[in-house]
Design a protein around this motif. Structure first.
Motif, PDB file in Angstrom:
ATOM      1  N   THR A 153      -2.318  -4.609 -10.866  1.00 24.22           N
ATOM      2  CA  THR A 153      -2.692  -4.488  -9.451  1.00 24.22           C
ATOM      3  C   THR A 153      -1.845  -3.425  -8.764  1.00 24.22           C
ATOM      4  N   ILE A 154      -0.572  -3.366  -9.105  1.00 18.47           N
ATOM      5  CA  ILE A 154       0.313  -2.342  -8.530  1.00 18.47           C
ATOM      6  C   ILE A 154      -0.117  -0.956  -9.006  1.00 18.47           C
ATOM      7  N   ALA A 155      -0.432  -0.837 -10.291  1.00 21.46           N
ATOM      8  CA  ALA A 155      -0.873   0.443 -10.844  1.00 21.46           C
ATOM      9  C   ALA A 155      -2.147   0.926 -10.164  1.00 21.46           C
ATOM     10  N   ALA A 156      -3.033  -0.004  -9.808  1.00 20.79           N
ATOM     11  CA  ALA A 156      -4.287   0.370  -9.151  1.00 20.79           C
ATOM     12  C   ALA A 156      -4.037   1.011  -7.809  1.00 20.79           C
ATOM     13  N   VAL A 157      -3.006   0.563  -7.101  1.00 18.42           N
ATOM     14  CA  VAL A 157      -2.650   1.186  -5.822  1.00 18.42           C
ATOM     15  C   VAL A 157      -2.037   2.558  -6.061  1.00 18.42           C
ATOM     16  N   ARG A 158      -1.173   2.642  -7.030  1.00 15.70           N
ATOM     17  CA  ARG A 158      -0.505   3.916  -7.307  1.00 15.70           C
ATOM     18  C   ARG A 158      -1.489   5.007  -7.734  1.00 15.70           C
ATOM     19  N   ASN A 159      -2.513   4.644  -8.519  1.00 11.53           N
ATOM     20  CA  ASN A 159      -3.443   5.663  -9.009  1.00 11.53           C
ATOM     21  C   ASN A 159      -4.671   5.851  -8.122  1.00 11.53           C
ATOM     22  N   GLY A 160      -4.690   5.162  -6.985  1.00 11.19           N
ATOM     23  CA  GLY A 160      -5.788   5.354  -6.041  1.00 11.19           C
ATOM     24  C   GLY A 160      -7.020   4.524  -6.308  1.00 11.19           C
ATOM     25  N   GLU A 161      -6.959   3.635  -7.285  1.00 15.43           N
ATOM     26  CA  GLU A 161      -8.100   2.777  -7.585  1.00 15.43           C
ATOM     27  C   GLU A 161      -8.295   1.703  -6.518  1.00 15.43           C
ATOM     28  N   ALA A 162      -7.215   1.360  -5.836  1.00  9.85           N
ATOM     29  CA  ALA A 162      -7.276   0.380  -4.753  1.00  9.85           C
ATOM     30  C   ALA A 162      -6.451   0.895  -3.580  1.00  9.85           C
TER      31      ALA A 162
ATOM     32  N   ASP B 231       7.286   5.268  -2.365  1.00 12.03           N
ATOM     33  CA  ASP B 231       5.889   5.558  -2.067  1.00 12.03           C
ATOM     34  C   ASP B 231       5.095   4.317  -1.686  1.00 12.03           C
ATOM     35  N   LEU B 232       5.672   3.148  -1.894  1.00  9.86           N
ATOM     36  CA  LEU B 232       4.966   1.908  -1.619  1.00  9.86           C
ATOM     37  C   LEU B 232       5.631   1.163  -0.470  1.00  9.86           C
ATOM     38  N   MET B 233       4.826   0.436   0.309  1.00 12.92           N
ATOM     39  CA  MET B 233       5.354  -0.280   1.464  1.00 12.92           C
ATOM     40  C   MET B 233       4.538  -1.537   1.749  1.00 12.92           C
ATOM     41  N   ILE B 234       5.195  -2.525   2.349  1.00 12.17           N
ATOM     42  CA  ILE B 234       4.513  -3.714   2.839  1.00 12.17           C
ATOM     43  C   ILE B 234       3.811  -3.344   4.140  1.00 12.17           C
ATOM     44  N   VAL B 235       2.533  -3.678   4.256  1.00 12.63           N
ATOM     45  CA  VAL B 235       1.764  -3.305   5.441  1.00 12.63           C
ATOM     46  C   VAL B 235       1.008  -4.524   5.975  1.00 12.63           C
ATOM     47  N   GLY B 236       0.642  -4.443   7.241  1.00 12.76           N
ATOM     48  CA  GLY B 236      -0.177  -5.489   7.836  1.00 12.76           C
ATOM     49  C   GLY B 236       0.570  -6.801   8.006  1.00 12.76           C
ATOM     50  N   PRO B 237      -0.137  -7.804   8.505  1.00  7.45           N
ATOM     51  CA  PRO B 237       0.486  -9.110   8.724  1.00  7.45           C
ATOM     52  C   PRO B 237       0.575  -9.918   7.434  1.00  7.45           C
TER      53      PRO B 237
ATOM     54  N   ALA C 282       0.849  -1.199   0.000  1.00  2.00           N
ATOM     55  CA  ALA C 282       0.000   0.000   0.000  1.00  2.00           C
ATOM     56  C   ALA C 282       0.879   1.241   0.000  1.00  2.00           C
ATOM     57  N   MET C 283       0.221   2.396  -0.039  1.00  2.00           N
ATOM     58  CA  MET C 283       0.939   3.674   0.000  1.00  2.00           C
ATOM     59  C   MET C 283       0.872   4.314   1.376  1.00  2.00           C
ATOM     60  N   SER C 284       0.225   3.644   2.326  1.00  3.07           N
ATOM     61  CA  SER C 284       0.100   4.179   3.680  1.00  3.07           C
ATOM     62  C   SER C 284       0.012   3.022   4.662  1.00  3.07           C
ATOM     63  N   GLU C 285       0.602   3.174   5.824  1.00  2.12           N
ATOM     64  CA  GLU C 285       0.569   2.119   6.827  1.00  2.12           C
ATOM     65  C   GLU C 285      -0.803   1.979   7.473  1.00  2.12           C
ATOM     66  N   ASP C 286      -1.613   3.029   7.426  1.00  2.00           N
ATOM     67  CA  ASP C 286      -2.909   2.983   8.114  1.00  2.00           C
ATOM     68  C   ASP C 286      -4.063   2.626   7.174  1.00  2.00           C
ATOM     69  N   VAL C 287      -3.752   1.974   6.063  1.00  4.52           N
ATOM     70  CA  VAL C 287      -4.793   1.571   5.121  1.00  4.52           C
ATOM     71  C   VAL C 287      -5.720   0.544   5.773  1.00  4.52           C
TER      72      VAL C 287
ATOM     73  N   GLY D 198     -11.416  -2.018   3.235  1.00  2.31           N
ATOM     74  CA  GLY D 198     -11.058  -1.170   2.107  1.00  2.31           C
ATOM     75  C   GLY D 198     -11.187  -1.880   0.771  1.00  2.31           C
ATOM     76  N   VAL D 199     -10.619  -1.256  -0.252  1.00  3.81           N
ATOM     77  CA  VAL D 199     -10.611  -1.818  -1.600  1.00  3.81           C
ATOM     78  C   VAL D 199      -9.256  -2.463  -1.837  1.00  3.81           C
ATOM     79  N   ILE D 200      -9.262  -3.770  -2.083  1.00  4.16           N
ATOM     80  CA  ILE D 200      -8.012  -4.514  -2.209  1.00  4.16           C
ATOM     81  C   ILE D 200      -7.925  -5.109  -3.617  1.00  4.16           C
ATOM     82  N   ALA D 201      -6.812  -4.864  -4.271  1.00  3.49           N
ATOM     83  CA  ALA D 201      -6.576  -5.396  -5.622  1.00  3.49           C
ATOM     84  C   ALA D 201      -5.894  -6.752  -5.536  1.00  3.49           C
ATOM     85  N   ALA D 202      -6.191  -7.614  -6.502  1.00  2.00           N
ATOM     86  CA  ALA D 202      -5.525  -8.904  -6.627  1.00  2.00           C
ATOM     87  C   ALA D 202      -5.615  -9.348  -8.076  1.00  2.00           C
TER      88      ALA D 202
END
Length: 238
Positions: free
Chosen positions: A155-164, A183-189, A115-120, A125-129
């Motif tokens: 799927t990566i592009a969807a996160v970058r452009n705010g679609e997910a 701008d991207l980070m691994i988040v959650g478990p 994601a682009m934020s740790e507090d997603v 939310g909207v999750i791409a796969a």
């Protein structure tokens, strides 16, 4: 135990001799680094290219590589467009109803969120796969809103452009992306899914399955498979 090992070896030798003159076509996606990708020379590359070539060498098979979109990779195996799927495909009960799998050549690779934020919001939310993956199935049942895409890059592009809000995929695929993009980070478990990655074959090809099983086992036994897994950093070792 020795009798079992010898019987397996004998079956593998018999099957490989029968198929040695035939071409065994290996189908992969070519879009999921470091598992499989197309290099600058336009050739299939990655962990599974190296693995597939070694398995074919040990099994004395004449192999050719074929690329196929992920969303039709199982139907095109069944219809005969190639003979083996080697595409980071996790072994699941649902897939095993349609095709056969060899023993796994990697243990289960943990899935992760990017994601682009740790507090997603990963739960609501909207999750791409990528469509047709075990991650898509997990998100669909998790309570989050699933958006599916044909390719991993989308799927990566969807996160970058705010679609997910985030994408769920194999951690080995997402970690290099996060390392290269501030701008991207691994988040959650991490999320444990599937029964490891195996080769897919038609149910009508038991001899080919046995031959490939024996080749995989030989690589496990001599340590070369673990060395290859470590080289490409695709999963934990056996």
């Amino acid at each position: 135990m020795k009798k079992i090992i010898l019987s397996t070896a004998a079956l593998a030798i018999s099957a490989s001799m029968a198929m040695a003159q035939d071409v065994v076509r290996l189908g992969t996606e070519g879009a999921y680094p470091p598992w499989n990708f197309i290099n600058d020379s336009g050739e299939v590359d990655g962990f599974e290219r190296e693995l597939g070539d070694e398995l074919c060498k040990r099994a004395e098979l004449n192999c050719q590589w074929v690329t196929n979109d992920w969303d039709s990779i199982i139907p095109n195996l069944v219809s005969g467009n190639y003979d083996v799927i080697i595409a980071g495909m996790s072994i699941t009960d649902e897939r095993d109803e349609v095709i056969d799998f060899t023993q796994n050549y990697t243990p289960p690779d943990p899935s992760a969120y990017l994601a682009m934020s740790e507090d997603v919001d990963l739960e609501g939310g909207v999750i791409a796969a990528q469509a047709g993956t075990i991650q898509a199935g997990y998100v669909a049942e998790s309570g989050a809103t699933l958006v599916e895409f044909a390719t991993p890059e989308e799927t990566i592009a969807a996160v970058r452009n705010g679609e997910a809000d985030a994408v769920l995929a194999d951690k080995s695929f997402l970690t290099p992306v996060a390392d290269e993009d501030a701008d991207l980070m691994i988040v959650g478990p991490d999320v444990a899914l599937g029964g490891g990655v195996g080769l897919g074959v038609r149910e009508s090809d038991p001899e080919l399955k046995a031959t490939l099983d024996a080749a995989i086992q030989s690589m496990k036994d001599d340590g070369s498979l673990n060395a290859m897994i470590e080289k490409w950093d695709v999963a934990s070792t056996f």
